[in-house]
Design an enzyme around this catalytic site. Structure first.
Site, PDB file in Angstrom:
ATOM      1  N   LYS A 150      43.202  17.355 -72.522  1.00 26.13           N
ATOM      2  CA  LYS A 150      44.364  17.654 -71.675  1.00 26.13           C
ATOM      3  C   LYS A 150      43.901  18.548 -70.539  1.00 26.13           C
ATOM      4  CE  LYS A 150      48.934  16.910 -71.759  1.00 26.13           C
ATOM      5  NZ  LYS A 150      49.715  15.839 -72.395  1.00 26.13           N
TER       6      LYS A 150
HETATM    7  P1  NAD Z   1      58.361  15.193 -65.844  1.00 29.41           P
HETATM    8  O1  NAD Z   1      57.790  16.237 -64.990  1.00 29.41           O
HETATM    9  O2  NAD Z   1      58.479  13.811 -65.309  1.00 29.41           O
HETATM   10  O3  NAD Z   1      59.824  15.649 -66.336  1.00 29.41           O
HETATM   11  C1  NAD Z   1      60.047  16.865 -66.989  1.00 29.41           C
HETATM   12  C2  NAD Z   1      61.538  17.060 -67.141  1.00 29.41           C
HETATM   13  O4  NAD Z   1      61.775  18.249 -67.901  1.00 29.41           O
HETATM   14  C3  NAD Z   1      62.271  17.233 -65.819  1.00 29.41           C
HETATM   15  O5  NAD Z   1      63.494  16.520 -65.868  1.00 29.41           O
HETATM   16  C4  NAD Z   1      62.543  18.744 -65.767  1.00 29.41           C
HETATM   17  O6  NAD Z   1      63.688  19.083 -65.016  1.00 29.41           O
HETATM   18  C5  NAD Z   1      62.744  19.040 -67.240  1.00 29.41           C
HETATM   19  N1  NAD Z   1      62.530  20.459 -67.552  1.00 29.41           N
HETATM   20  C6  NAD Z   1      61.489  21.238 -67.173  1.00 29.41           C
HETATM   21  N2  NAD Z   1      61.684  22.490 -67.609  1.00 29.41           N
HETATM   22  C7  NAD Z   1      62.852  22.502 -68.268  1.00 29.41           C
HETATM   23  C8  NAD Z   1      63.594  23.509 -68.920  1.00 29.41           C
HETATM   24  N3  NAD Z   1      63.150  24.745 -69.004  1.00 29.41           N
HETATM   25  N4  NAD Z   1      64.785  23.166 -69.488  1.00 29.41           N
HETATM   26  C9  NAD Z   1      65.236  21.904 -69.412  1.00 29.41           C
HETATM   27  N5  NAD Z   1      64.567  20.907 -68.807  1.00 29.41           N
HETATM   28  C10 NAD Z   1      63.402  21.200 -68.233  1.00 29.41           C
HETATM   29  O7  NAD Z   1      57.509  15.219 -67.197  1.00 29.41           O
HETATM   30  P2  NAD Z   1      57.314  14.051 -68.274  1.00 29.41           P
HETATM   31  O8  NAD Z   1      56.081  13.304 -67.919  1.00 29.41           O
HETATM   32  O9  NAD Z   1      58.600  13.324 -68.454  1.00 29.41           O
HETATM   33  O10 NAD Z   1      56.961  14.908 -69.580  1.00 29.41           O
HETATM   34  C11 NAD Z   1      57.976  15.490 -70.394  1.00 29.41           C
HETATM   35  C12 NAD Z   1      57.390  15.805 -71.762  1.00 29.41           C
HETATM   36  O11 NAD Z   1      56.889  14.589 -72.350  1.00 29.41           O
HETATM   37  C13 NAD Z   1      56.195  16.760 -71.767  1.00 29.41           C
HETATM   38  O12 NAD Z   1      56.230  17.514 -72.954  1.00 29.41           O
HETATM   39  C14 NAD Z   1      55.007  15.836 -71.786  1.00 29.41           C
HETATM   40  O13 NAD Z   1      53.844  16.460 -72.305  1.00 29.41           O
HETATM   41  C15 NAD Z   1      55.529  14.760 -72.702  1.00 29.41           C
HETATM   42  N6  NAD Z   1      54.842  13.471 -72.590  1.00 29.41           N
HETATM   43  C16 NAD Z   1      54.753  12.833 -71.387  1.00 29.41           C
HETATM   44  C17 NAD Z   1      54.113  11.594 -71.329  1.00 29.41           C
HETATM   45  C18 NAD Z   1      54.040  10.792 -70.066  1.00 29.41           C
HETATM   46  O14 NAD Z   1      53.601   9.647 -70.119  1.00 29.41           O
HETATM   47  N7  NAD Z   1      54.474  11.310 -68.929  1.00 29.41           N
HETATM   48  C19 NAD Z   1      53.549  11.036 -72.479  1.00 29.41           C
HETATM   49  C20 NAD Z   1      53.672  11.715 -73.689  1.00 29.41           C
HETATM   50  C21 NAD Z   1      54.332  12.930 -73.724  1.00 29.41           C
END
Ligand code: NAD
Length: 429
Positions: free
Chosen positions: A119
């Protein structure tokens, strides 16, 4: 005779240890359940294989120079090259990246992908950067971690606040340094430069498949079911759309701008248009603003945390009114909250299983890049569906046979595979 456990490395002791401590606690819970032959290798899981901390200086648009701290951690590469996303966030820290890398090791093994876990991240609030500054940051960060990444070494992907454009800049920077185009160095790229169809929605789609399989086991029909989602980004938005497409109602959403609800079901197209125009969930057509506390207590069949770590805690776990928590985010539930949810009979589909759809289609993208032969979206979604269902069934079976919660069962499957590879490779020299 086992050696006594080693104290934590000194670089760990210096920080607050939130997510990394959570990961260590999860490993501690699963350790007695692993085969005796794997016990001598357990320490492998406690120690990231390789950590790089880099200074990322960039020239801002106003001519000043700003410095940001960046990280790349390879937790384990016994099963294959490192694989895991890159996060841009003001709270990124080394222990957080270590935990996220470690969860990738376990996740990739749970889905049986030929990868280790890695990561990366940069401690920056990207909302404060112009697009040009973001590009300079990405290119400098990529150059700094260049010594660690590569299509057969470590393959980054999008995570919080990074996207296909950021991946295109990373791919281009790495390629310029190599003197040849190397599309397989990152996944989650735009389609025009070796990206895969279906990658954008893959994590959300995988969350949906995991939720559907869990609901099937509990006899909960999807049609008409209610969903609450924290995070309306890459994972949360896709999950919401795919659940709604299957006849479920998205009744509450929370993001960094606030929380909204509509018990009759939020109109997602209207919400997307509203967010695009006003950059906030609040005021979306047909929705009512609620407090953060109210969000966690919304009655629903599925609660999908899809934002950050440490969101379901002892403070809100007693109030959750969901039947199933499906962890779209990595590490959203603290170990203490996990225990409360178990006691309350709320099923938790853990991150290392529930959000594995993203890395699974990243794997498909990497394979397609190697062969320069691209699959149809239908093929990709079918293969994703098959791998996610198989992984769910394997974890479910262990959980029933050994009477374990799903997280522990997933860690038994994942950690066993990582340690088996470690043991059979042996130590060098
Ligand atoms: P992203 O940046 O596209 O979206 C993140 C979202 O979380 C946004 O809507 C933001 O407003 C919200 N957020 C941030 N801080 C917050 C808070 N304090 N309270 C409420 N909402 C909040 O990110 P993503 O890619 O969708 O990732 C989200 C989660 O999923 C992370 O934990 C990431 O590690 C995990 N994840 C992502 C992927 C991927 O393919 N992108 C894969 C596996 C896991």
């Amino acid at each position: 005779m086992l050696h006594p456990p080693c104290p934590l490395p000194s670089y760990v002791a210096a920080d607050k240890l939130g997510p990394w401590e959570t990961y260590l606690e999860q490993v501690a819970q699963v350790t007695p359940l692993l085969a005796p032959s794997l016990q001598p290798w357990i320490e492998t899981l406690h120690r990231p294989k390789r950590i790089l901390i880099v200074d990322v200086p960039i020239r801002l648009d106003n001519g000043e120079i700003a410095h940001f701290e960046g990280y790349r951690v390879q937790h384990n590469t016994s099963r294959g090259p490192g694989k895991g996303g890159v996060r841009y966030h003001q709270d990124v820290s080394l222990p957080e990246v270590m935990a996220l890398a470690a969860w990738m090791s376990v996740k990739n093994a749970v889905v049986n992908l030929p990868y280790g876990g890695a990561k990366g991240g940069v401690r920056v609030d990207p909302r404060l950067l112009s697009i040009e500054e973001l590009e300079r940051l990405t290119r400098r960060y990529t150059s700094e971690i260049n010594i660690m990444i590569g299509p057969d070494r470590d393959i980054p992907a999008p995570d919080v606040n990074t996207n296909a454009q950021v991946m295109a800049w990373m791919m281009d920077t790495f390629s310029m340094n190599q003197g040849r185009t190397s599309t397989g160095v990152v996944t989650g790229k735009p389609i025009s430069v070796g990206g895969s169809l279906g990658r954008q929605d893959a994590t959300g789609r995988g969350v949906f498949v995991a939720a559907r399989e869990a609901a099937r086991q509990l006899g909960i029909p999807l049609a008409g079911s209610r969903i609450a989602i924290q995070g309306f980004g890459n994972v949360g938005e896709a999950a919401a759309r795919i659940f709604a497409g299957a006849g479920a109602r998205v009744v509450a959403i929370q993001d960094v701008t606030g929380s909204i609800c509509n018990p009759a079901g939020i109109d997602l197209a209207a919400l997307r248009a509203h967010v695009a125009q006003f950059k906030t969930l609040i005021g979306a057509p047909g929705t009512e603003a609620i407090t953060g506390e109210e969000f966690w207590a919304v009655p629903c069949e599925f609660l999908v945390p899809a934002a950050l770590e440490g969101q379901i805690t002892t403070a809100n776990a007693p109030n959750l009114a969901a039947r199933i928590v499906v962890e779209g985010a990595n590490g959203p539930t603290t170990p203490a909250a996990d225990a409360i949810l178990e006691e309350r009979g709320i099923l938790v589909v853990p991150d290392v299983l529930a959000n594995a759809g993203g890395v699974t289609v990243s794997y498909f993208e990497w394979v397609q890049d190697f062969s320069s032969f691209f699959w149809t979206e239908e093929e990709i979604n079918q293969r994703l569906e098959r791998l996610m269902t198989e992984a769910f069934n394997a974890v479910w079976q262990v959980s029933r046979e050994r009477r374990l919660r799903l997280r522990t069962a997933a860690f038994v499957v994942g950690c066993s595979r990582v340690l088996e590879a470690r043991a059979i490779r042996g130590l060098y020299p």
